[in-house]
Motif scaffolding. Structure first.
Motif, mmCIF file in Angstrom:
data_model
loop_
_atom_site.group_PDB
_atom_site.id
_atom_site.type_symbol
_atom_site.label_atom_id
_atom_site.label_comp_id
_atom_site.label_asym_id
_atom_site.label_seq_id
_atom_site.Cartn_x
_atom_site.Cartn_y
_atom_site.Cartn_z
ATOM 1 N N ALA A 53 36.762 -15.793 27.650
ATOM 2 C CA ALA A 53 37.834 -14.892 27.214
ATOM 3 C C ALA A 53 38.319 -15.304 25.834
ATOM 4 O O ALA A 53 38.489 -16.489 25.555
ATOM 5 C CB ALA A 53 38.996 -14.913 28.201
ATOM 6 N N GLU A 54 38.537 -14.319 24.984
ATOM 7 C CA GLU A 54 39.091 -14.578 23.656
ATOM 8 C C GLU A 54 40.250 -13.609 23.421
ATOM 9 O O GLU A 54 40.100 -12.392 23.602
ATOM 10 C CB GLU A 54 38.047 -14.425 22.564
ATOM 11 C CG GLU A 54 38.590 -14.769 21.181
ATOM 12 C CD GLU A 54 37.501 -14.961 20.134
ATOM 13 O OE1 GLU A 54 37.722 -14.539 18.977
ATOM 14 O OE2 GLU A 54 36.439 -15.524 20.474
ATOM 15 N N ILE A 55 41.389 -14.162 23.035
ATOM 16 C CA ILE A 55 42.606 -13.380 22.799
ATOM 17 C C ILE A 55 42.996 -13.547 21.340
ATOM 18 O O ILE A 55 43.235 -14.675 20.877
ATOM 19 C CB ILE A 55 43.742 -13.857 23.720
ATOM 20 C CG1 ILE A 55 43.337 -13.684 25.187
ATOM 21 C CG2 ILE A 55 45.037 -13.099 23.419
ATOM 22 C CD1 ILE A 55 44.294 -14.343 26.167
ATOM 23 N N ARG A 56 43.055 -12.449 20.612
ATOM 24 C CA ARG A 56 43.420 -12.473 19.185
ATOM 25 C C ARG A 56 44.807 -11.858 19.025
ATOM 26 O O ARG A 56 45.039 -10.720 19.435
ATOM 27 C CB ARG A 56 42.406 -11.726 18.343
ATOM 28 C CG ARG A 56 42.726 -11.737 16.842
ATOM 29 C CD ARG A 56 41.576 -11.158 16.028
ATOM 30 N NE ARG A 56 41.876 -11.194 14.600
ATOM 31 C CZ ARG A 56 42.263 -10.131 13.887
ATOM 32 N NH1 ARG A 56 42.383 -8.935 14.477
ATOM 33 N NH2 ARG A 56 42.530 -10.237 12.602
ATOM 34 N N LEU A 57 45.704 -12.635 18.428
ATOM 35 C CA LEU A 57 47.077 -12.196 18.217
ATOM 36 C C LEU A 57 47.381 -12.263 16.724
ATOM 37 O O LEU A 57 47.215 -13.322 16.103
ATOM 38 C CB LEU A 57 48.063 -13.090 18.983
ATOM 39 C CG LEU A 57 47.791 -13.249 20.485
ATOM 40 C CD1 LEU A 57 48.715 -14.297 21.079
ATOM 41 C CD2 LEU A 57 47.954 -11.912 21.212
ATOM 42 N N VAL A 58 47.825 -11.157 16.159
ATOM 43 C CA VAL A 58 48.173 -11.092 14.737
ATOM 44 C C VAL A 58 49.616 -10.635 14.631
ATOM 45 O O VAL A 58 49.973 -9.547 15.125
ATOM 46 C CB VAL A 58 47.252 -10.122 13.972
ATOM 47 C CG1 VAL A 58 47.667 -10.048 12.499
ATOM 48 C CG2 VAL A 58 45.798 -10.551 14.100
ATOM 49 N N VAL A 59 50.454 -11.458 14.013
ATOM 50 C CA VAL A 59 51.862 -11.114 13.815
ATOM 51 C C VAL A 59 52.114 -11.106 12.309
ATOM 52 O O VAL A 59 52.145 -12.161 11.668
ATOM 53 C CB VAL A 59 52.809 -12.108 14.511
ATOM 54 C CG1 VAL A 59 54.244 -11.613 14.428
ATOM 55 C CG2 VAL A 59 52.406 -12.302 15.972
ATOM 56 N N GLU A 60 52.288 -9.925 11.768
ATOM 57 C CA GLU A 60 52.461 -9.805 10.328
ATOM 58 C C GLU A 60 53.885 -10.153 9.911
ATOM 59 O O GLU A 60 54.789 -10.244 10.752
ATOM 60 C CB GLU A 60 52.083 -8.387 9.881
ATOM 61 C CG GLU A 60 50.619 -8.057 10.173
ATOM 62 C CD GLU A 60 50.235 -6.656 9.735
ATOM 63 O OE1 GLU A 60 51.097 -5.936 9.174
ATOM 64 O OE2 GLU A 60 49.066 -6.274 9.943
ATOM 65 N N SER A 61 54.080 -10.351 8.629
ATOM 66 C CA SER A 61 55.382 -10.766 8.111
ATOM 67 C C SER A 61 56.478 -9.787 8.522
ATOM 68 O O SER A 61 56.313 -8.564 8.413
ATOM 69 C CB SER A 61 55.323 -10.855 6.581
ATOM 70 O OG SER A 61 56.562 -11.256 6.045
#
Length: 246
Positions: A53-61
């Protein structure tokens, strides 16, 4: 089984967090449960030996994101010679990320590898908690290996690997805890008023300073005992942890 999850949090023109990307495939579904929060939902038993399993989380400015799960993950072995299961969380954080899933229970004969790789931009904030229990009630423990790497602007802030369970080099009776809890907090004042706190120790628990934050860990025979140990050195974090019955 291969599982892929991706969530992107973005700050819109009104200063509100929006989630333009929320998708998942495989063993997990992802549900938006608040203006800036999602929960991971298991759609099948497991993880099973060999699952990836791979979880990608992107939280922009300017954005915020809280990631939770709806229930504990119970890691099960595959039939016969069971290969390890693996879960990798990759986080790119320019805003604020709070990662607090429910505990991982590693059953007898199972071998689970958990990794967190977080890249923080200047001003990015991260609070991430891991809870692990080896074996169900009356059951022999499984094996768990956890790796956490946190960088800010390419500079390493934390790199650690912990191995628990039969076969782990440092897991030797009588020093063989079945429960482990860890929280890393960077750029956040949750639990600590001093941005670089001093070392704090308790019964099988320790909080260590990091540049712009801290990391706390605790070990015990039962998960609720490890939770209490970590809470003793990081009091305000206790509400974010889940206690389980003996």
């Amino acid at each position: 089984m291969r599982t892929r999850v991706e969530v992107v949090a973005r700050c819109d023109a009104r200063g509100r967090t929006v989630l333009p990307v929320v998708r998942a495939s495989g063993q997990l579904a992802v549900r938006r449960t608040g203006p800036a929060s999602v929960h991971l939902v298991a759609t099948a038993f497991g993880p099973l030996g060999g699952d990836d399993a791979e979880i990608r989380l992107v939280v922009e400015s300017g954005a915020r994101l809280s990631v939770h799960s709806v229930a504990a993950a119970v890691v099960l072995p595959a039939r016969g010679e069971s290969p390890p299961s693996r879960q990798v969380v990759r986080a790119e954080v320019a805003g604020v990320l709070h990662l607090a899933p429910e505990p991982t229970v590693v059953t007898a004969r199972a071998d689970h590898r958990a990794e967190l790789h977080a890249q923080l931009a200047e001003g990015g904030e991260l609070t991430a908690t891991e809870q692990v229990l080896l074996g169900r009630t009356g059951e022999e423990p499984g094996r768990w290996t956890g790796t956490t790497r946190v960088e800010r602007d390419g500079r390493p802030l934390l790199q650690t690997t912990v191995g628990l369970g039969p076969g782990a080099p440092a897991w030797l009776p009588p020093v063989a805890p079945r429960a482990y809890v860890s929280t890393v907090s960077i750029g956040s004042t949750v639990g600590i008023s001093d941005p670089r706190p001093e070392v704090a120790t308790g019964v099988d628990a320790v909080r260590l300073p990091l540049p712009g934050g801290w990391v706390g860990t605790a070990w015990a025979e039962e998960l609720h005992e490890a939770v209490a140990g970590l809470a003793a050195v990081t009091p305000a974090v206790a509400d974010e942890l889940v206690e389980v019955a003996r």
